[in-house]
Design an enzyme around this catalytic site. Structure first.
Site, mmCIF file in Angstrom:
data_model
loop_
_atom_site.group_PDB
_atom_site.id
_atom_site.type_symbol
_atom_site.label_atom_id
_atom_site.label_comp_id
_atom_site.label_asym_id
_atom_site.label_seq_id
_atom_site.Cartn_x
_atom_site.Cartn_y
_atom_site.Cartn_z
ATOM 1 N N CYS A 99 0.819 -1.222 0.000
ATOM 2 C CA CYS A 99 0.000 0.000 0.000
ATOM 3 C C CYS A 99 0.853 1.274 0.000
ATOM 4 O O CYS A 99 0.343 2.358 -0.268
ATOM 5 C CB CYS A 99 -0.955 -0.007 1.187
ATOM 6 S SG CYS A 99 -2.146 -1.336 1.067
ATOM 7 N N HIS B 190 -3.323 6.993 2.871
ATOM 8 C CA HIS B 190 -3.708 5.740 2.222
ATOM 9 C C HIS B 190 -5.057 5.301 2.789
ATOM 10 O O HIS B 190 -5.238 5.237 4.008
ATOM 11 C CB HIS B 190 -2.644 4.672 2.466
ATOM 12 C CG HIS B 190 -3.125 3.324 2.089
ATOM 13 N ND1 HIS B 190 -3.610 3.046 0.827
ATOM 14 C CD2 HIS B 190 -3.270 2.178 2.813
ATOM 15 C CE1 HIS B 190 -3.997 1.798 0.786
ATOM 16 N NE2 HIS B 190 -3.820 1.248 1.974
ATOM 17 N N ASN C 252 -10.293 0.144 -0.324
ATOM 18 C CA ASN C 252 -8.829 0.223 -0.263
ATOM 19 C C ASN C 252 -8.281 -0.253 -1.607
ATOM 20 O O ASN C 252 -8.364 -1.435 -1.933
ATOM 21 C CB ASN C 252 -8.334 -0.670 0.879
ATOM 22 C CG ASN C 252 -6.824 -0.704 0.983
ATOM 23 O OD1 ASN C 252 -6.110 -0.232 0.096
ATOM 24 N ND2 ASN C 252 -6.320 -1.277 2.066
HETATM 25 C C1 LIG Z 1 -10.178 -5.899 9.003
HETATM 26 C C2 LIG Z 1 -10.831 -5.014 10.058
HETATM 27 C C3 LIG Z 1 -11.893 -4.132 9.434
HETATM 28 C C4 LIG Z 1 -11.538 -5.939 11.062
HETATM 29 O O1 LIG Z 1 -12.041 -5.153 12.134
HETATM 30 P P1 LIG Z 1 -11.700 -5.564 13.627
HETATM 31 O O2 LIG Z 1 -12.443 -4.642 14.485
HETATM 32 O O3 LIG Z 1 -10.208 -5.589 13.790
HETATM 33 O O4 LIG Z 1 -12.324 -6.990 13.691
HETATM 34 P P2 LIG Z 1 -11.701 -8.370 14.153
HETATM 35 O O5 LIG Z 1 -11.012 -9.018 13.005
HETATM 36 O O6 LIG Z 1 -10.932 -8.209 15.425
HETATM 37 O O7 LIG Z 1 -13.003 -9.121 14.463
HETATM 38 C C5 LIG Z 1 -13.943 -8.646 15.430
HETATM 39 C C6 LIG Z 1 -15.144 -9.523 15.399
HETATM 40 O O8 LIG Z 1 -15.872 -9.310 14.178
HETATM 41 C C7 LIG Z 1 -16.061 -10.561 13.502
HETATM 42 N N1 LIG Z 1 -16.027 -10.323 12.062
HETATM 43 C C8 LIG Z 1 -14.978 -10.421 11.212
HETATM 44 N N2 LIG Z 1 -15.368 -10.134 9.979
HETATM 45 C C9 LIG Z 1 -16.677 -9.845 10.028
HETATM 46 C C10 LIG Z 1 -17.629 -9.459 9.071
HETATM 47 N N3 LIG Z 1 -17.327 -9.310 7.768
HETATM 48 N N4 LIG Z 1 -18.901 -9.219 9.495
HETATM 49 C C11 LIG Z 1 -19.239 -9.340 10.770
HETATM 50 N N5 LIG Z 1 -18.380 -9.715 11.732
HETATM 51 C C12 LIG Z 1 -17.115 -9.962 11.359
HETATM 52 C C13 LIG Z 1 -14.931 -11.437 13.977
HETATM 53 O O9 LIG Z 1 -15.269 -12.786 13.838
HETATM 54 C C14 LIG Z 1 -14.791 -11.013 15.421
HETATM 55 O O10 LIG Z 1 -15.777 -11.663 16.190
HETATM 56 P P3 LIG Z 1 -15.467 -12.143 17.698
HETATM 57 O O11 LIG Z 1 -15.156 -10.881 18.454
HETATM 58 O O12 LIG Z 1 -16.748 -12.791 18.099
HETATM 59 O O13 LIG Z 1 -14.297 -13.063 17.589
HETATM 60 C C15 LIG Z 1 -9.791 -4.165 10.804
HETATM 61 O O14 LIG Z 1 -8.960 -4.953 11.613
HETATM 62 C C16 LIG Z 1 -8.939 -3.380 9.869
HETATM 63 O O15 LIG Z 1 -9.417 -2.589 9.104
HETATM 64 N N6 LIG Z 1 -7.619 -3.555 9.957
HETATM 65 C C17 LIG Z 1 -6.694 -2.862 9.123
HETATM 66 C C18 LIG Z 1 -6.719 -3.495 7.846
HETATM 67 C C19 LIG Z 1 -6.274 -2.624 6.729
HETATM 68 O O16 LIG Z 1 -6.786 -1.595 6.514
HETATM 69 N N7 LIG Z 1 -5.324 -3.121 5.999
HETATM 70 C C20 LIG Z 1 -4.898 -2.527 4.823
HETATM 71 C C21 LIG Z 1 -3.455 -2.585 4.694
HETATM 72 S S1 LIG Z 1 -2.730 -1.066 5.009
#
Ligand SMILES: CC(C)(COP(=O)(O)OP(=O)(O)OC[C@H]1O[C@@H](n2cnc3c(N)ncnc32)[C@H](O)[C@@H]1OP(=O)(O)O)[C@@H](O)C(=O)NCCC(=O)NCCS
Length: 334
Positions: free
Chosen positions: A120, A259, A289
């Site tokens: 990214c 980004h 993204n």
């Molecule tokens: C991916 C992202 C949106 C997930 O959000 P999060 O708050 O970290 O969520 P988690 O992965 O910890 O999961 C939290 C809960 O939501 C659930 N969950 C995951 N995907 C889900 C979806 N699509 N819909 C509903 N629930 C979901 C998980 O199972 C978890 O449940 P639990 O608490 O019962 O175990 C977030 O971590 C993120 O944006 N990270 C940065 C990623 C990024 O931008 N990367 C780009 C590279 S620079």
């Protein structure tokens, strides 16, 4: 590491181009297929729509359309270019590079071309290379593009990452200028965190096998929560660094382009920088993204909308797989 050349030519962005595929994928598409909701996706990521390229196209096709817009607006022939650099993690092939394919499709006969891979942050890495070439007098017309077909490397079995990414291409022409355009650029990396955000198989360490393909190891893998923490810290630190080296404060900045990883990551970075939120230009809601295309697409959209005007002071920052991060200060020249 700060990128500096003293007593050399100024470098300006003199033309912009972009391409978004026509097909729009909304959150309802994911709600139909996964245990998820529109509210969850919007609250966690800020995304409502993303674009998807047609089955018969690849990253180079998106890049070529962005490149043609740049050439047309600047009134140039493809052979007027001195260099084509493409930042991408979703290259058409491992090699030939997507840069080589874009060169051929444009008819930029003999023009050197290659790819940059810094996930990214790829566009800022590519910008550093193009900037350096123009700054030191090596080349006069360098085209730098970020182009991604993320839908081809997304693991659609992973509901926690599959809704994040979109396809797009965007970029700039860099030329020498009498006035400063690109002011300062800053880059960093930490390869010890590589496995937190990666595409594991398909290279020399884990060549493609039936089993690895079955296990989806040739798709993007991300530990979202870990990435989140590092992204905020690095984008904020890189922004602070480049502002200080430019002699700017956040008050000097007219528009901020982070980004577009996730709206919460960007909002946290804005908060850390104590930047007026009205200066934060976001595209994540409509395109998701788009990895290497994210920063140039944001600047393209802001320019086309009339938000980004000649003389505006711009701060850019990115974070991505590797880990890699970077930032830049730019005075808009178009
Ligand atoms: C991916 C992202 C949106 C997930 O959000 P999060 O708050 O970290 O969520 P988690 O992965 O910890 O999961 C939290 C809960 O939501 C659930 N969950 C995951 N995907 C889900 C979806 N699509 N819909 C509903 N629930 C979901 C998980 O199972 C978890 O449940 P639990 O608490 O019962 O175990 C977030 O971590 C993120 O944006 N990270 C940065 C990623 C990024 O931008 N990367 C780009 C590279 S620079």
């Amino acid at each position: 590491m700060l990128v500096e050349f003293e007593n050399m030519r100024h470098v300006a962005i003199t033309a912009v181009g972009a391409h978004l595929p026509e097909e729009v994928v909304d959150n309802a598409w994911f709600v139909e297929r996964y245990d998820t909701t529109d509210e969850w996706i919007r609250a966690r990521s800020g995304i409502r729509f993303r674009r998807k390229l047609p089955d018969n196209e690849a990253t180079s096709d998106l890049a070529v359309r962005a490149a043609k817009e740049i050439l047309e607006t600047r009134g140039l022939k493809p052979t007027d270019l001195d260099m084509i650099i493409i930042a991408t993690v979703s290259m058409d092939h491992i090699y030939p590079s997507t840069g080589n394919l874009v060169q051929a499709k444009l008819g930029a006969t003999g023009v050197p071309s290659y790819d940059v891979l810094a996930a990214c942050t790829g566009f800022i890495y590519a910008l550093v290379q193009g900037y350096s070439m123009v700054r030191c007098g090596m080349y006069d017309k360098v085209m730098v593009l970020g182009a991604e077909a993320m839908s081809r490397i997304t693991n659609f079995d992973d509901r926690s990452t599959c809704f994040l990414f979109g396809d797009a291409a965007a970029g700039f022409l860099l030329e020498p200028s009498d006035e400063p355009g690109i002011v300062k650029l800053y880059l960093g990396s930490d390869g010890s965190k590589g496995d937190i955000l990666c595409q594991k198989a398909g290279g020399s360490k884990y060549p493609a096998t039936e089993e690895r393909i079955r296990n989806k190891e040739h798709f993007l893998y991300m530990e979202g929560r870990e990435v989140f923490k590092h992204a905020v810290r690095r984008m904020a630190q890189a922004s602070d660094e480049v502002l200080e080296r430019s002699g700017w404060t956040t008050d000097d900045v007219d528009l901020f382009f982070a980004h577009q990883a996730n709206v919460r990551i960007v909002d946290s970075t804005v908060k850390h920088l104590k930047l007026d939120v009205s200066k934060n230009y976001a595209t994540i809601e409509t395109v998701g993204n788009t990895t290497s295309a994210s920063i140039p697409y944001g600047m393209y959209a802001a320019y086309k909308e009339g938000r980004l005007k000649k003389g505006d002071k711009v701060l850019i920052t990115a974070f991505g797989g590797g880990f890699t991060w970077g930032s830049g200060t730019i005075i808009w020249s178009i």
